[in-house]
Write a protein that holds these residues in place. Structure first.
Motif, PDB file in Angstrom:
ATOM      1  N   SER A  11     -29.960  19.432  18.308  1.00 54.26           N
ATOM      2  CA  SER A  11     -30.196  17.993  18.228  1.00 54.26           C
ATOM      3  C   SER A  11     -31.289  17.569  19.199  1.00 54.26           C
ATOM      4  N   THR A  12     -32.036  16.587  18.775  1.00 54.15           N
ATOM      5  CA  THR A  12     -33.208  16.178  19.559  1.00 54.15           C
ATOM      6  C   THR A  12     -32.794  15.492  20.869  1.00 54.15           C
ATOM      7  N   CYS A  13     -31.728  14.688  20.824  1.00 54.69           N
ATOM      8  CA  CYS A  13     -31.281  14.017  22.061  1.00 54.69           C
ATOM      9  C   CYS A  13     -30.759  15.039  23.056  1.00 54.69           C
ATOM     10  N   HIS A  40     -17.483  15.332  16.213  1.00 54.72           N
ATOM     11  CA  HIS A  40     -17.949  14.185  17.005  1.00 54.72           C
ATOM     12  C   HIS A  40     -17.389  12.855  16.490  1.00 54.72           C
ATOM     13  N   LYS A  41     -16.587  12.928  15.428  1.00 59.43           N
ATOM     14  CA  LYS A  41     -15.969  11.696  14.899  1.00 59.43           C
ATOM     15  C   LYS A  41     -14.455  11.672  15.153  1.00 59.43           C
ATOM     16  N   GLN A  53     -21.494  10.158  18.773  1.00 58.83           N
ATOM     17  CA  GLN A  53     -22.776  10.869  18.738  1.00 58.83           C
ATOM     18  C   GLN A  53     -22.893  11.794  19.944  1.00 58.83           C
ATOM     19  N   VAL A  54     -23.732  12.795  19.786  1.00 59.90           N
ATOM     20  CA  VAL A  54     -24.034  13.694  20.904  1.00 59.90           C
ATOM     21  C   VAL A  54     -25.380  13.282  21.503  1.00 59.90           C
ATOM     22  N   PRO A  55     -25.607  13.595  22.778  1.00 57.75           N
ATOM     23  CA  PRO A  55     -24.733  14.327  23.689  1.00 57.75           C
ATOM     24  C   PRO A  55     -23.951  13.386  24.607  1.00 57.75           C
ATOM     25  N   GLU A  66     -25.527   8.637  26.213  1.00 57.87           N
ATOM     26  CA  GLU A  66     -26.885   8.139  26.012  1.00 57.87           C
ATOM     27  C   GLU A  66     -27.832   9.096  26.751  1.00 57.87           C
ATOM     28  N   SER A  67     -28.653   9.786  25.955  1.00 60.92           N
ATOM     29  CA  SER A  67     -29.458  10.871  26.535  1.00 60.92           C
ATOM     30  C   SER A  67     -30.341  10.405  27.696  1.00 60.92           C
TER      31      SER A  67
END
Ligand SMILES: N[C@@H](CCC(=O)N[C@@H](CS)C(=O)NCC(=O)O)C(=O)O
Length: 214
Positions: A11-13, A40-41, A53-55, A66-67
């Motif tokens: 994942s990008t974050c 994650h749900k 949501q990750v991470p 919140e990344s």
């Protein structure tokens, strides 16, 4: 206790946070969240990250999500890094650049980059009706970036800050469709090429992995 990053390696974050940890040489353990099975749900995950949501980060029981907030928290623990400048004027310029990233780059370049990346990695079709109008807005935004980067090496002065690093991951995917938007202006191109060539970024090209030593 080593930092625990609950995340998805591709994942990008997640990459945003891991790249900053790498810049800071902070060891961390990646705990892969099984998102294909929607881990994650679950109620257990939502307890930690209410948006599913990750991470998220667990620092010995202290939870932060919140990344960008994760990056700020860890950088604040290492003030000597300068990734968040302490001097009030330098800090104001950092906040200015961080705000530009969040409010100008992310809604255009971030959105487009993420869409192209999802297509590349997961075969998710790009909705051209959504993406195409973003590119001219991004192009115009980068005119401003070129002016800033004509006067200083980085967005908040001559020292690298989180504001530059926040652009990784999404900036690196904007050109996936052959767009030259990141390379056609000399100052943006110099900055962009430096960012995407950083060892902290290249370390996780194939996905983020636990990094206990550097
Ligand atoms: N603003 C959040 C965004 C988090 C986010 O969009 N995470 C994505 C992966 S990069 C995710 O969890 N997607 C799965 C989903 O939304 O169900 C951050 O920076 O952490």
């Amino acid at each position: 206790m080593v930092l625990k990053l609950y995340a998805v390696s591709i994942s990008t974050c997640t990459r945003r946070t891991a790249t900053v940890f790498h810049e800071l040489k902070v060891p961390f353990e990646l705990i892969e969240v099984d998102w294909r099975n929607r881990a994650h749900k679950t109620a257990e995950f939502l307890e930690k990250q209410p948006f599913g949501q990750v991470p998220y980060l667990d620092d010995d029981g202290f939870i932060v999500y919140e990344s960008r907030a994760i990056c700020r928290y860890v950088a604040a623990k290492y003030p000597a890094s300068g990734l968040i400048p302490a001097d009030p004027k330098a800090n104001a310029l950092f906040e200015q650049a961080a705000s530009v990233e969040l409010t100008r780059f992310e809604p255009t370049g971030g959105k487009a980059g993420l869409a192209y990346y999802a297509q590349k990695m997961q075969g998710v079709a790009v909705d051209k009706a959504v993406i195409d109008p973003l590119m001219p807005v991004l192009d115009k935004t980068l005119e401003g970036y070129d002016a800033i980067l004509g006067k200083s090496r980085y967005l908040a002065g001559d020292t690298l800050t989180l504001a530059d690093l926040f652009h990784l991951p999404h900036i690196s995917y904007v050109g996936l469709q052959g767009s030259d938007v990141m390379t056609k202006r000399p100052n943006v191109a110099r900055w962009y090429n430096e960012l995407i060539g950083r060892p902290s970024w290249l370390a996780y090209v194939d996905g983020v992995k636990s990094t206990l030593g550097y």
